[in-house]
Scaffold this motif. Structure first.
Motif, PDB file in Angstrom:
ATOM      1  N   THR A   1       0.851  -1.186   0.000  1.00 24.27           N
ATOM      2  CA  THR A   1       0.000   0.000   0.000  1.00 24.27           C
ATOM      3  C   THR A   1       0.884   1.232   0.000  1.00 24.27           C
ATOM      4  N   TYR A   2       0.600   2.163  -0.921  1.00 27.60           N
ATOM      5  CA  TYR A   2       1.358   3.406  -1.023  1.00 27.60           C
ATOM      6  C   TYR A   2       0.407   4.594  -0.887  1.00 27.60           C
ATOM      7  N   LEU A   3       0.971   5.688  -0.398  1.00 21.50           N
ATOM      8  CA  LEU A   3       0.229   6.935  -0.257  1.00 21.50           C
ATOM      9  C   LEU A   3       1.047   8.045  -0.904  1.00 21.50           C
ATOM     10  N   ALA A   4       0.466   8.730  -1.891  1.00 22.90           N
ATOM     11  CA  ALA A   4       1.120   9.866  -2.551  1.00 22.90           C
ATOM     12  C   ALA A   4       0.430  11.137  -2.080  1.00 22.90           C
ATOM     13  N   ALA A   5       1.170  12.028  -1.455  1.00 22.16           N
ATOM     14  CA  ALA A   5       0.588  13.210  -0.815  1.00 22.16           C
ATOM     15  C   ALA A   5       1.173  14.489  -1.384  1.00 22.16           C
TER      16      ALA A   5
ATOM     17  N   ARG B   1       5.215   4.735   2.257  1.00 21.85           N
ATOM     18  CA  ARG B   1       4.881   3.317   2.301  1.00 21.85           C
ATOM     19  C   ARG B   1       4.005   3.080   3.528  1.00 21.85           C
ATOM     20  N   VAL B   2       2.886   2.430   3.312  1.00 22.52           N
ATOM     21  CA  VAL B   2       1.971   2.132   4.409  1.00 22.52           C
ATOM     22  C   VAL B   2       2.116   0.658   4.756  1.00 22.52           C
ATOM     23  N   ASN B   3       2.728   0.391   5.900  1.00 24.69           N
ATOM     24  CA  ASN B   3       2.927  -0.984   6.351  1.00 24.69           C
ATOM     25  C   ASN B   3       1.718  -1.412   7.176  1.00 24.69           C
ATOM     26  N   ILE B   4       1.155  -2.550   6.809  1.00 18.64           N
ATOM     27  CA  ILE B   4      -0.023  -3.075   7.491  1.00 18.64           C
ATOM     28  C   ILE B   4       0.382  -4.315   8.279  1.00 18.64           C
ATOM     29  N   ARG B   5      -0.034  -4.363   9.530  1.00 20.43           N
ATOM     30  CA  ARG B   5       0.281  -5.534  10.345  1.00 20.43           C
ATOM     31  C   ARG B   5      -0.927  -5.891  11.206  1.00 20.43           C
ATOM     32  N   MET B   6      -0.990  -7.137  11.605  1.00 19.88           N
ATOM     33  CA  MET B   6      -2.068  -7.609  12.453  1.00 19.88           C
ATOM     34  C   MET B   6      -1.607  -7.605  13.904  1.00 19.88           C
TER      35      MET B   6
ATOM     36  N   SER C   1       8.994   7.979   2.003  1.00 21.44           N
ATOM     37  CA  SER C   1       9.914   7.439   1.007  1.00 21.44           C
ATOM     38  C   SER C   1      10.399   8.590   0.127  1.00 21.44           C
ATOM     39  N   ASP C   2      10.276   8.478  -1.193  1.00 26.11           N
ATOM     40  CA  ASP C   2      10.787   9.492  -2.110  1.00 26.11           C
ATOM     41  C   ASP C   2       9.895  10.728  -2.149  1.00 26.11           C
ATOM     42  N   SER C   3      10.494  11.846  -2.551  1.00 29.17           N
ATOM     43  CA  SER C   3       9.771  13.090  -2.759  1.00 29.17           C
ATOM     44  C   SER C   3      10.237  13.704  -4.071  1.00 29.17           C
TER      45      SER C   3
END
Length: 430
Positions: free
Chosen positions: A84-88, A98-103, A155-157
């Protein structure tokens, strides 16, 4: 028409909200902030988990990520497979996260805290009657049920706008997650590879700043609208990227009432009957003058040939637009009264009106997904629309399942049919 109904406030944050995205069927991200000035108003993201307690929707804060002096004015989410990525949009740049998802264990989350990306320890907060959603059994349970938690890592910009007062106004990611489009004050649309964010093509699309962009469901087409009054459809696939100097495929020509000058404001594609290659295009248009007597327009287009299929006038200017992921419903937010409406997509029939949903103009809308990733939120609603505003509030507006005939009328009709049948049988001596 379904009766008016608004579940209302879900959560209140401590900064103005400008953008709204869904991460999963149950998780929503809001972002905004007070800007770089030292006002004490934070900038950043908050993620909430949605649920339904049998009476209303409930939102619980999952995490918060602050972005320092950089306000988040626009963003897009790509959630494909396990990444999952988020571009803002932050000023003239696009920041990739980078959106890290964990349980994590549910009981542990309820008892304790978690560590946010900035190193601060934040206890998960309950918001707006969350206690109604937790039964006595849940409170006393030692269940090992797992729940989703998120971690946002920068991450990158890259710089995406190069105008005199450079500002990224909008960012969109294609449904297949391979392309990103950005637009800003310089009037150019830029296509990037994603998530590498390498520039593929610069389109001299408009003479004034870009207001909105959207990719078609099949990834091959991109629509752009701007303050110069133009709305154009562009090739967005490999062929389009290769044709550096290619012009638009189609230019939309509006037909405003009474010769009034209108400017396009928002644009969104929507599926037809859940088919990827068959879709509609919706736009919002506002009168150039700011007179309160002028009406905003909701327009339905055929993107294959650019023909205008239907126009609906609204009593005021419009500010936000959303289409549900299955293409069945369209959501609209207003500029002056902060109202929210839901329309049936194919007919543009209004089925829900929530007057004054916000105290200021609506800045973002998203439907609770009908398909999406993960189990959906179980509710008694045919559709649920989320809305945000600079009034710092996240709200939900649900549409009850529509009935073609009231129950009392159906009962009377059955009684009448039985009576007529009995009378007819008696007359013929049956």
């Amino acid at each position: 028409m379904a009766p008016n109904r608004s579940d209302g406030l879900l959560a209140r944050v401590d900064f103005p909200l400008y953008t709204l995205q869904t991460l999963t069927n149950r998780h929503v991200l809001v972002a905004g902030g007070g800007g770089s000035s030292k006002t004490g108003v934070a900038n950043g993201f908050e993620i909430f988990e949605l649920s339904h307690n049998g009476n209303r929707f409930v939102a619980e804060e999952v995490m918060r990520h602050e972005t320092g002096a950089n306000v988040v004015m626009n963003c897009a989410v790509s959630a494909l497979q396990t990444r999952t990525y988020l571009a803002a949009g932050q000023e003239s740049h696009c920041q990739l996260y980078r959106v890290n998802i964990r349980m994590v264990d549910t009981a542990e989350m309820r008892r304790g805290s978690f560590k946010a990306e900035n190193g601060l320890i934040r206890r998960r907060r309950r918001t707006v009657s969350e206690n109604d959603n937790i039964s006595k059994t849940d409170r006393n349970s030692n269940s090992t049920e797992k729940r989703i938690s998120f971690e946002i890592r920068p991450s990158d910009s890259i710089q995406t706008d190069f105008g005199d007062e450079a500002m990224q106004r909008v960012v969109r990611i294609s449904p297949n997650g391979k392309l990103m489009a950005t637009g800003g004050t310089d009037g150019k649309v830029r296509l990037w590879s994603f998530p590498k964010m390498e520039l593929l093509r610069t389109i001299d699309a408009h003479t004034k700043e870009i207001d909105d962009l959207d990719f078609s469901p099949c990834d091959s087409m991109l629509v752009s609208i701007a303050k110069d009054g133009g709305a154009s459809l562009w090739a967005a696939g490999a062929a389009g990227a290769a044709g550096e100097g290619a012009g638009p495929l189609i230019e939309l020509v509006s037909q405003p009432p009474n010769g009034t000058k209108y400017l396009f404001k928002r644009c969104r594609f929507g599926l037809i009957e859940d088919q990827k290659d068959v879709y509609r295009l919706f736009t919002l248009a506002n009168p150039l003058g700011r007179s309160g007597k002028q009406k905003g327009l909701i327009q339905l287009w055929n993107p294959k040939d650019g023909t205008l299929k239907k126009t609906v006038a609204v009593d005021e200017s419009l500010s936000a637009l959303a289409v549900r992921d299955d293409g069945r419903f369209v959501g609209v937010g207003t500029m002056f009264s902060g109202s929210v409406d839901i329309y049936v997509a194919f007919s543009l029939q209004r089925v829900l009106h929530v007057a004054g949903a916000h105290s200021m103009f609506v800045t973002g809308l998203q439907f609770v997904p009908a398909r999406g990733s993960g189990p959906p939120v179980a509710s008694r609603s045919e559709a649920a629309l989320l809305s945000i505003s600079v009034d710092n509030r996240l709200c939900v507006h649900s549409l009850d399942y529509r009935s073609t005939m009231p129950a009392w009328l159906a009962i009377l009709l059955i009684i009448f049919v039985l009576f007529c049948t009995f009378t007819l049988c008696s007359y013929f001596g049956i």
